[in-house]
Design an enzyme around this catalytic site. Structure first.
Site, PDB file in Angstrom:
ATOM      1  N   ILE A   1       0.835  -1.194   0.000  1.00 54.17           N
ATOM      2  CA  ILE A   1       0.000   0.000   0.000  1.00 54.17           C
ATOM      3  C   ILE A   1       0.871   1.245   0.000  1.00 54.17           C
ATOM      4  CG2 ILE A   1      -1.837  -1.204   1.238  1.00 54.17           C
ATOM      5  CD1 ILE A   1      -1.083   0.439   3.713  1.00 54.17           C
TER       6      ILE A   1
ATOM      7  N   ASP B   1      -0.003 -10.032   2.483  1.00 50.06           N
ATOM      8  CA  ASP B   1      -1.363 -10.208   3.023  1.00 50.06           C
ATOM      9  C   ASP B   1      -2.268 -10.853   1.984  1.00 50.06           C
ATOM     10  OD1 ASP B   1      -1.221  -8.883   5.666  1.00 50.06           O
ATOM     11  OD2 ASP B   1      -0.875  -7.066   4.525  1.00 50.06           O
TER      12      ASP B   1
ATOM     13  N   GLU C   1       5.708  -4.084   7.046  1.00 56.75           N
ATOM     14  CA  GLU C   1       4.980  -3.165   7.928  1.00 56.75           C
ATOM     15  C   GLU C   1       5.786  -2.723   9.144  1.00 56.75           C
ATOM     16  OE1 GLU C   1       1.737  -5.314   5.635  1.00 56.75           O
ATOM     17  OE2 GLU C   1       3.718  -5.794   6.483  1.00 56.75           O
TER      18      GLU C   1
ATOM     19  N   ASP D   1      -1.898  -5.693   9.597  1.00 62.22           N
ATOM     20  CA  ASP D   1      -3.244  -5.848  10.170  1.00 62.22           C
ATOM     21  C   ASP D   1      -4.286  -6.335   9.177  1.00 62.22           C
ATOM     22  OD1 ASP D   1      -3.463  -3.588   8.612  1.00 62.22           O
ATOM     23  OD2 ASP D   1      -4.034  -2.230  10.229  1.00 62.22           O
TER      24      ASP D   1
END
Length: 255
Positions: free
Chosen positions: A35, A101, A121, A129
């Site tokens: 991201i 993920d 992360e 998460d």
């Protein structure tokens, strides 16, 4: 794109579309670079216009406001895992952060020799998460090396991903190998394939006894299918590439 992933995988295999296997791959030089934490839609970094004193609500209220966003992001990737159709990921180049993920949610992972993975992360100042910390240990085990990769955020290459069992194998011709796996799955009864994925996912999160009871109840109904005869005829055929002809799965019933 995040929401679109959830929307797509909630639809695939549920509308009588005849889909038998899904190949997931990245476009461009990488599978997924993770991201963009500077994207204001995620709200991870303050914007130039943010003023701590002017933000509405205290910490508790901001928590209650932001938590649903994380849950929504999680549900979009969980849709891949819960999709009734098997999902095969063809991973090339970088598979970083959110890419791991995403990859943890698929059923089968193949990668190219140049693939690089990272649970990035921790190096960005947050705990993953969206599923890696929950799913990766169930894929590769809870051993020391998995914890090291999660806690350090260091890169690991295709060879280590294969050694850990995160990918099935390293494929010099990635697309050809991934398509071959998809074709092999698609030759089988869709009832058998969907039932197998259903049982594998259930058994992962339950005891052996509970998993056995689950598949006993499930097969008590699904064994009464014409696909058994079609599969037997295909296996008895003298043609090596023969496979059964199966009716498509019906659309899911909806309110």
């Amino acid at each position: 794109m995040w929401k679109e992933i959830g929307t797509a995988f909630r639809m695939l295999g549920t509308h009588g579309d005849g889909c038998r296997c899904i190949l997931l791959m990245g476009e461009g030089k990488s599978f997924c670079a993770g991201i963009d934490i500077s994207d204001q839609n995620f709200g991870l970094l303050p914007s130039d216009n943010d003023n701590e004193d002017e933000q509405p609500g205290d910490v508790a209220r901001r928590y209650l406001s932001f938590r649903p966003k994380i849950l929504e992001m999680q549900s979009c990737f969980t849709a891949i895992e819960e999709c009734p159709i098997p999902v095969v990921a063809a991973i090339h180049g970088a598979c970083i952060g959110g890419g791991v993920d995403l990859s943890c949610c698929v059923d089968i992972r193949l990668c190219s020799p140049d693939a690089i993975f990272s649970i990035r992360e921790t190096r960005l100042g947050l705990a993953a998460d969206v599923g890696t910390l929950q799913r990766l240990p169930k894929i590769c085990g809870h051993g020391s090396r998995i914890r090291e990769l999660c806690l350090t955020g260091q890169d690991f290459d295709a060879m280590e991903a294969a050694r850990l069992g995160f990918v099935s194998r390293i494929c010099p011709d990635l697309m050809a190998s991934a398509m071959q796996v998809c074709e092999r799955i698609a030759r089988n009864s869709p009832v058998a394939v969907q039932s197998t994925k259903f049982s594998l996912n259930y058994s992962r999160d339950h005891s052996v006894r509970e998993g056995l009871e689950h598949i006993a109840c499930h097969n008590a109904a699904t064994l009464m299918t014409n696909d058994l005869l079609a599969s037997a005829v295909a296996l008895a055929s003298s043609e090596s590439n023969s496979h059964g002809v199966f009716d498509p799965i019906l659309p899911h019933s909806r309110l």
